[in-house]
Design an enzyme around this catalytic site. Structure first.
Site, mmCIF file in Angstrom:
data_model
loop_
_atom_site.group_PDB
_atom_site.id
_atom_site.type_symbol
_atom_site.label_atom_id
_atom_site.label_comp_id
_atom_site.label_asym_id
_atom_site.label_seq_id
_atom_site.Cartn_x
_atom_site.Cartn_y
_atom_site.Cartn_z
ATOM 1 N N TYR A 1 34.466 49.956 9.969
ATOM 2 C CA TYR A 1 33.937 50.640 11.150
ATOM 3 C C TYR A 1 34.868 50.405 12.337
ATOM 4 O O TYR A 1 35.723 49.531 12.320
ATOM 5 C CB TYR A 1 32.502 50.219 11.454
ATOM 6 C CG TYR A 1 32.262 48.818 11.955
ATOM 7 C CD1 TYR A 1 32.465 48.482 13.292
ATOM 8 C CD2 TYR A 1 31.774 47.820 11.107
ATOM 9 C CE1 TYR A 1 32.211 47.200 13.771
ATOM 10 C CE2 TYR A 1 31.515 46.535 11.570
ATOM 11 C CZ TYR A 1 31.738 46.234 12.902
ATOM 12 O OH TYR A 1 31.490 44.961 13.359
ATOM 13 N N ARG B 1 37.581 51.990 18.956
ATOM 14 C CA ARG B 1 36.779 52.652 19.986
ATOM 15 C C ARG B 1 37.611 53.605 20.846
ATOM 16 O O ARG B 1 37.411 53.719 22.053
ATOM 17 C CB ARG B 1 36.067 51.614 20.853
ATOM 18 C CG ARG B 1 35.073 50.762 20.063
ATOM 19 C CD ARG B 1 34.658 49.502 20.820
ATOM 20 N NE ARG B 1 33.703 48.730 20.065
ATOM 21 C CZ ARG B 1 34.012 47.894 19.068
ATOM 22 N NH1 ARG B 1 35.282 47.752 18.714
ATOM 23 N NH2 ARG B 1 33.091 47.215 18.431
ATOM 24 N N TYR C 1 20.304 53.673 15.114
ATOM 25 C CA TYR C 1 21.098 54.666 15.825
ATOM 26 C C TYR C 1 20.186 55.748 16.391
ATOM 27 O O TYR C 1 19.586 56.538 15.665
ATOM 28 C CB TYR C 1 22.128 55.315 14.895
ATOM 29 C CG TYR C 1 23.163 54.369 14.321
ATOM 30 C CD1 TYR C 1 23.414 53.121 14.890
ATOM 31 C CD2 TYR C 1 23.897 54.724 13.200
ATOM 32 C CE1 TYR C 1 24.357 52.263 14.363
ATOM 33 C CE2 TYR C 1 24.853 53.876 12.663
ATOM 34 C CZ TYR C 1 25.076 52.634 13.241
ATOM 35 O OH TYR C 1 26.010 51.794 12.710
ATOM 36 N N ASP D 1 27.495 57.561 6.950
ATOM 37 C CA ASP D 1 26.955 56.239 7.247
ATOM 38 C C ASP D 1 26.077 56.303 8.486
ATOM 39 O O ASP D 1 26.492 56.818 9.529
ATOM 40 C CB ASP D 1 28.092 55.240 7.475
ATOM 41 C CG ASP D 1 27.593 53.849 7.808
ATOM 42 O OD1 ASP D 1 27.301 53.083 6.870
ATOM 43 O OD2 ASP D 1 27.480 53.532 9.017
ATOM 44 N N GLN E 1 30.771 45.970 4.937
ATOM 45 C CA GLN E 1 31.194 46.733 6.113
ATOM 46 C C GLN E 1 31.592 45.776 7.228
ATOM 47 O O GLN E 1 30.804 44.916 7.646
ATOM 48 C CB GLN E 1 30.083 47.675 6.588
ATOM 49 C CG GLN E 1 30.563 48.614 7.685
ATOM 50 C CD GLN E 1 29.579 49.712 8.041
ATOM 51 O OE1 GLN E 1 29.471 50.101 9.215
ATOM 52 N NE2 GLN E 1 28.864 50.232 7.056
#
Length: 371
Positions: A195, A200, A56, A51, A167
């Site tokens: 995601y 994180r 990005y 993905d 998503q």
């Protein structure tokens, strides 16, 4: 590797995918140079869902993936995105053509709308997406970061023939999709791509929850992260896309599928580990900036939207005023205070809430506290 169907298509995807939006380096191209070898090693381990997005590394992620997939493209399911400023039919076409060049491929397996854009009619966006499928440049379509209400409306217009995935963020800290998105995906045959599955890197909301997770991990001789990834993928429509440029972490991700959690442990985990949900007065929240991103610090700045955020705080406020709220903001307590908080994530949503409801109405929040 556990394989699942992408929506109602005939495509099989790995339950563990490779996320390639590294940290907050949306424009830092140097960070992405570490990706090439990691991507190839992940593919060798069976992690064949990749993905990415044009934003990005300002295209660097797609370009590195294109290099990494030389000679092995046929064995990979490739997903990329269209940024909100490009959601007109012409913008979608230009974006797809740019992605194809960088990815060095002739077709995108899954094209996803990265964020909604209220300035462009959704009917125009859906027309542009259908054109890409009919032209053979895209196989299936997905959406990211839409509210549940908007997701339902888009699904009704696209049908499962085109809409293969949604998503959203899903992890042990933020389980808000379990109320609507998760059962809807299972019922309608739509893949849920999760995601930030490891929150994180923090995984859970506090030390007590981490101790519970470690206890379960010890039983299976796995890491806490592996337990979380396996728990997420127990849900039928869910696949996960953790980010990493670390080869050992990639190996751990791949090995998170080679065991099964017993029902008793799943129930215990779900009962003990979930986000600490509260409604907090906006006046009690300090808009912190420890992420490396620019933020609006005042209501006037948010209304001016000088950073050209899409959707803007004002546009998001109009949506919130109708009762349609994407997900809670994320807070942590200010040290030595029980009623003051720093805003960690959801800065645009915070200001949109204030624009819609003022400073007096409490807003939905999840609290993280590792003090």
């Amino acid at each position: 590797m556990l394989l699942k169907k992408l929506g109602q298509s005939g495509i099989e995807i790995s339950a563990i995918g490779q996320g390639t939006g590294i940290h907050h380096s949306l424009t830092n191209r140097e960070v992405y140079r570490e990706l090439e070898s990691t991507i190839r090693s992940g593919i060798d381990m069976g992690i064949t869902l990749i993905d990415t997005a044009p934003v990005y590394g300002d295209g660097a992620s797609e370009a590195i993936i294109g290099k990494a997939l030389k000679g092995i493209r046929h064995g990979v399911v490739l997903a990329t995105k269209v940024s909100p400023e490009n959601l007109s039919p012409a913008g979608i076409k230009n974006s797809v053509e740019g992605s194809l060049r960088r990815l060095q491929t002739d077709r995108i397996d899954l094209l996803q709308v990265h964020w909604p854009n209220p300035q462009i009619p959704i009917s125009d966006t859906l027309l542009g997406l259908k054109d890409m499928v009919q032209d053979g440049l895209v196989r299936y379509v997905g959406i990211c970061n839409f509210s549940f209400k908007d997701t339902q409306e888009i699904h009704q217009q696209l049908t499962s023939k085109f809409l293969a995935s949604v998503q959203v963020e899903y992890n042990l800290f933020d389980r808000s999709i379990e109320r609507e998105f998760l059962p809807y995906g299972q019922q309608e045959g739509i893949t849920i791509i999760a995601y930030s599955p490891l929150h994180r890197g923090r995984i859970v909301a506090n030390r007590k929850q981490y101790a519970v997770l470690q206890e379960i991990a010890n039983t299976y001789h796995k890491t806490p992260a592996q337990i979380v990834l396996r728990w997420l993928t127990v849900h039928l429509p869910v696949v996960v896309i953790p980010n990493t440029t670390n080869g050992q972490r990639m190996k751990e991700n791949a090995e998170s599928i080679d065991f099964d959690l017993i029902d008793e442990d799943v129930r215990y985990l779900e009962a003990q580990c979930t986000g600490h949900f509260r409604e907090i007065s906006p006046r009690s929240i300090h808009v912190a900036d420890d992420s490396g991103r620019s933020v609006y610090r005042t209501l006037e700045e948010a209304l001016g939207n000088a950073m050209n955020c899409v959707p803007s705080p004002q546009e998001l406020a109009e949506q919130i005023a109708t009762g349609d709220f994407l997900k809670p903001v994320r807070l942590r307590p200010v040290q030595s205070s029980h009623d003051r908080f720093e805003l960690l994530e959801g800065r645009i949503r915070y200001w949109a809430w204030v624009i819609a409801h003022g400073f007096e109405k409490p807003l939905p929040a999840l609290i993280e506290d590792f003090s």
